[in-house]
Design an enzyme around this catalytic site. Structure first.
Site, mmCIF file in Angstrom:
data_model
loop_
_atom_site.group_PDB
_atom_site.id
_atom_site.type_symbol
_atom_site.label_atom_id
_atom_site.label_comp_id
_atom_site.label_asym_id
_atom_site.label_seq_id
_atom_site.Cartn_x
_atom_site.Cartn_y
_atom_site.Cartn_z
ATOM 1 N N GLY A 167 1.011 -0.898 0.129
ATOM 2 C CA GLY A 167 -0.058 -0.035 0.002
ATOM 3 C C GLY A 167 0.806 1.257 -0.032
ATOM 4 O O GLY A 167 2.015 1.243 -0.445
ATOM 5 N N ARG A 168 0.275 2.333 0.430
ATOM 6 C CA ARG A 168 1.085 3.538 0.490
ATOM 7 C C ARG A 168 2.456 3.397 1.249
ATOM 8 O O ARG A 168 3.541 3.786 0.695
ATOM 9 C CB ARG A 168 0.263 4.742 1.097
ATOM 10 C CG ARG A 168 -1.011 4.975 0.394
ATOM 11 C CD ARG A 168 -1.816 5.945 1.467
ATOM 12 N NE ARG A 168 -2.992 6.130 0.904
ATOM 13 C CZ ARG A 168 -4.056 5.752 1.259
ATOM 14 N NH1 ARG A 168 -4.016 4.285 2.108
ATOM 15 N NH2 ARG A 168 -5.258 5.863 0.768
ATOM 16 N N ILE A 169 2.532 3.007 2.593
ATOM 17 C CA ILE A 169 3.413 2.858 3.179
ATOM 18 C C ILE A 169 4.686 1.930 2.492
ATOM 19 O O ILE A 169 5.858 2.055 2.437
ATOM 20 C CB ILE A 169 3.310 2.430 4.561
ATOM 21 C CG1 ILE A 169 2.426 3.698 5.391
ATOM 22 C CG2 ILE A 169 4.669 2.373 5.361
ATOM 23 C CD1 ILE A 169 1.986 3.266 6.607
ATOM 24 N N ARG A 185 -2.046 -8.346 -1.504
ATOM 25 C CA ARG A 185 -3.061 -8.889 -1.956
ATOM 26 C C ARG A 185 -3.580 -8.626 -3.214
ATOM 27 O O ARG A 185 -4.047 -9.461 -4.158
ATOM 28 C CB ARG A 185 -4.330 -8.396 -0.967
ATOM 29 C CG ARG A 185 -5.560 -8.954 -0.786
ATOM 30 C CD ARG A 185 -6.406 -8.221 0.313
ATOM 31 N NE ARG A 185 -5.906 -6.851 0.554
ATOM 32 C CZ ARG A 185 -6.939 -5.895 0.400
ATOM 33 N NH1 ARG A 185 -7.958 -6.137 -0.063
ATOM 34 N NH2 ARG A 185 -6.218 -4.439 0.750
ATOM 35 N N THR A 191 6.645 -2.418 11.203
ATOM 36 C CA THR A 191 6.278 -1.206 11.698
ATOM 37 C C THR A 191 4.548 -1.371 11.313
ATOM 38 O O THR A 191 3.963 -0.366 11.506
ATOM 39 C CB THR A 191 6.911 -0.256 10.976
ATOM 40 O OG1 THR A 191 6.463 -0.419 9.462
ATOM 41 C CG2 THR A 191 8.297 0.074 11.270
ATOM 42 N N ARG A 222 1.550 -3.999 12.275
ATOM 43 C CA ARG A 222 0.661 -4.534 13.413
ATOM 44 C C ARG A 222 1.259 -5.795 14.051
ATOM 45 O O ARG A 222 1.771 -6.713 13.173
ATOM 46 C CB ARG A 222 -0.755 -4.982 13.039
ATOM 47 C CG ARG A 222 -1.737 -3.704 12.872
ATOM 48 C CD ARG A 222 -1.600 -3.081 14.072
ATOM 49 N NE ARG A 222 -2.495 -1.779 14.193
ATOM 50 C CZ ARG A 222 -2.183 -0.418 13.844
ATOM 51 N NH1 ARG A 222 -0.893 -0.195 13.836
ATOM 52 N NH2 ARG A 222 -3.080 0.654 13.674
ATOM 53 N N GLU A 250 0.523 -6.082 22.438
ATOM 54 C CA GLU A 250 0.962 -4.436 22.987
ATOM 55 C C GLU A 250 0.005 -3.906 23.937
ATOM 56 O O GLU A 250 -0.998 -4.114 23.986
ATOM 57 C CB GLU A 250 0.794 -3.423 21.681
ATOM 58 C CG GLU A 250 1.972 -2.597 21.440
ATOM 59 C CD GLU A 250 1.869 -2.063 19.973
ATOM 60 O OE1 GLU A 250 1.861 -2.751 19.261
ATOM 61 O OE2 GLU A 250 1.608 -0.956 20.137
ATOM 62 N N HIS A 309 6.287 1.481 19.442
ATOM 63 C CA HIS A 309 4.994 1.581 18.571
ATOM 64 C C HIS A 309 5.284 3.456 18.093
ATOM 65 O O HIS A 309 4.390 4.218 18.378
ATOM 66 C CB HIS A 309 3.698 1.368 18.894
ATOM 67 C CG HIS A 309 2.809 1.450 17.894
ATOM 68 N ND1 HIS A 309 1.717 0.552 17.917
ATOM 69 C CD2 HIS A 309 2.784 1.925 16.473
ATOM 70 C CE1 HIS A 309 0.918 0.688 16.811
ATOM 71 N NE2 HIS A 309 1.591 1.502 16.137
ATOM 72 N N ILE A 310 6.381 4.014 17.663
ATOM 73 C CA ILE A 310 6.445 5.319 17.314
ATOM 74 C C ILE A 310 6.735 5.628 15.837
ATOM 75 O O ILE A 310 7.104 6.559 15.415
ATOM 76 C CB ILE A 310 7.940 5.655 17.828
ATOM 77 C CG1 ILE A 310 9.124 5.005 17.504
ATOM 78 C CG2 ILE A 310 7.705 5.731 19.379
ATOM 79 C CD1 ILE A 310 10.458 5.557 17.761
ATOM 80 N N GLY A 311 6.109 4.564 14.975
ATOM 81 C CA GLY A 311 6.234 4.887 13.555
ATOM 82 C C GLY A 311 5.770 6.199 12.970
ATOM 83 O O GLY A 311 6.345 6.613 12.187
HETATM 84 C C1 DGY Z 1 -1.706 3.901 12.801
HETATM 85 O O1 DGY Z 1 -1.751 4.949 12.497
HETATM 86 O O2 DGY Z 1 -2.483 2.797 12.806
HETATM 87 C C2 DGY Z 1 -0.399 3.668 13.465
HETATM 88 O O3 DGY Z 1 0.092 2.506 13.962
HETATM 89 C C3 DGY Z 1 -0.081 4.639 14.550
HETATM 90 O O4 DGY Z 1 0.432 5.776 13.725
#
Ligand code: DGY
Length: 310
Positions: free
Chosen positions: A146-148, A168, A227, A229, A258, A276-278
């Site tokens: 996806g985007r990321i 997918r 980064t 889930r 988490e 969890h600092i993405g």
């Molecule tokens: C999200 O946006 O779902 C991240 O896990 C937190 O930025």
């Protein structure tokens, strides 16, 4: 005036959007304030289920100020006609930057080297000390394009990495060419990746997609970066793969349970662990809150939401 409830402190830029259309309550006492709320701004740590919705008979929108929305019961919202929105796009670069940071940190063993220095073990430059792995010429596998995922692919190219991906849906040929990535099946992704970076949402189909069997198919000396889930990965199997092979290391920003971290991960020296600092930059978090507020503004003024979730 509408009643808008927030579960977290909003930046001024978001409050300025909301104040003309409603009174903002929370985060203090936000659950009680739901009784006459028309809008809820919330986070991934807030479980929005039928019980919570039952406290909010007038609710019209759940404006989730993060991109993931697995914590929101969308069926329950749909049944009540409540719009659900999230914050795509605005956190793409921050999250992709962090994925690259984890790839570099895991491959070069940065935390181990830093801990060693702090422990007084650095007694001068040593030719064979603190050796890590280079990215150039290695293969980055992306699960979830996806985007990321695409932003990470774009960042990997200047490091000289080859990029393969499994998603997918396969990207159109021109998008594949634009990010310089080759589609492979899941088995190919596991078998060919020197670094595997996860960027898929958490769904019933992706839960534990990286299990013991998948990990066994990875290359000796490979690295895993997550980064996305935590529950995409079977953490107990990951600990085994890091202890006994085939993995050389991992970079993790998210966890299966988490905020609890598997004790095996805490003991391993070859794992980089982040809380969890993405998306955690001031700019990005502000954009996320503002986009959530813009969604509230749209729905409460009779406009279509900007970023509804399906
Ligand atoms: C999200 O946006 O779902 C991240 O896990 C937190 O930025």
């Amino acid at each position: 005036m509408a009643r808008i409830v927030t579960t977290f402190p909003l930046p001024d830029a978001a409050l300025e959007l909301l104040h003309p259309i409603g009174a903002v309550a929370g985060p203090e006492g936000w659950r009680d304030a739901l009784a006459d709320a028309e809008a809820l701004l919330c986070l991934l740590t807030d479980r929005v289920d039928a019980e919570l919705l039952g406290r909010a008979p007038r609710l019209r929108i759940v404006a989730n100020a993060v991109v993931g929305y697995e914590h929101v019961d969308r069926d329950a919202c749909r049944a009540r006609g409540i719009t659900v929105t999230n914050t795509p796009d605005v956190l793409t670069d921050a999250t992709a930057d962090l994925a690259m940071a984890l790839i570099l940190a895991a491959a070069r063993g940065l935390p181990r080297a830093e801990r060693s220095l702090r422990a007084g073990e650095f007694h001068g430059w040593g030719f064979w000390d603190y050796l890590g792995a280079e990215l150039g010429g290695r293969t980055l596998g992306i699960f979830g394009m996806g985007r990321i995922g695409r932003a990470v692919a774009r960042r990997a190219a200047p490091f000289g990495m080859r990029v393969i991906y499994h998603s997918r849906a396969r990207l159109p040929a021109e998008d594949e060419a634009a990010v310089g990535a080759e589609w492979v099946d899941f088995g190919g992704l596991m078998a060919r990746s020197d670094v595997l970076s996860l960027h898929a949402p958490l769904t019933p189909a992706t839960r534990h997609v990286i299990d013991a069997a998948a990990l066994r198919r990875m290359r000796p000396g490979a690295f895993l970066v997550n980064t996305a889930r935590g529950p995409l990965v079977d953490e107990a199997a990951l600990v085994d793969a890091l202890r006994d092979g085939p993995l050389a290391g991992a970079g993790l920003d998210v966890y299966e349970h988490e905020p609890r971290i598997h004790p095996g991960l805490l003991e391993l020296p070859n794992v980089v662990l982040l809380p969890h600092i993405g998306s955690a930059t001031r700019e990005t978090r502000t954009r996320m809150a503002v986009l959530a507020a813009r969604n509230v503004h749209a729905v409460l003024t009779g406009q279509p939401p900007l970023t509804p979730v399906p």
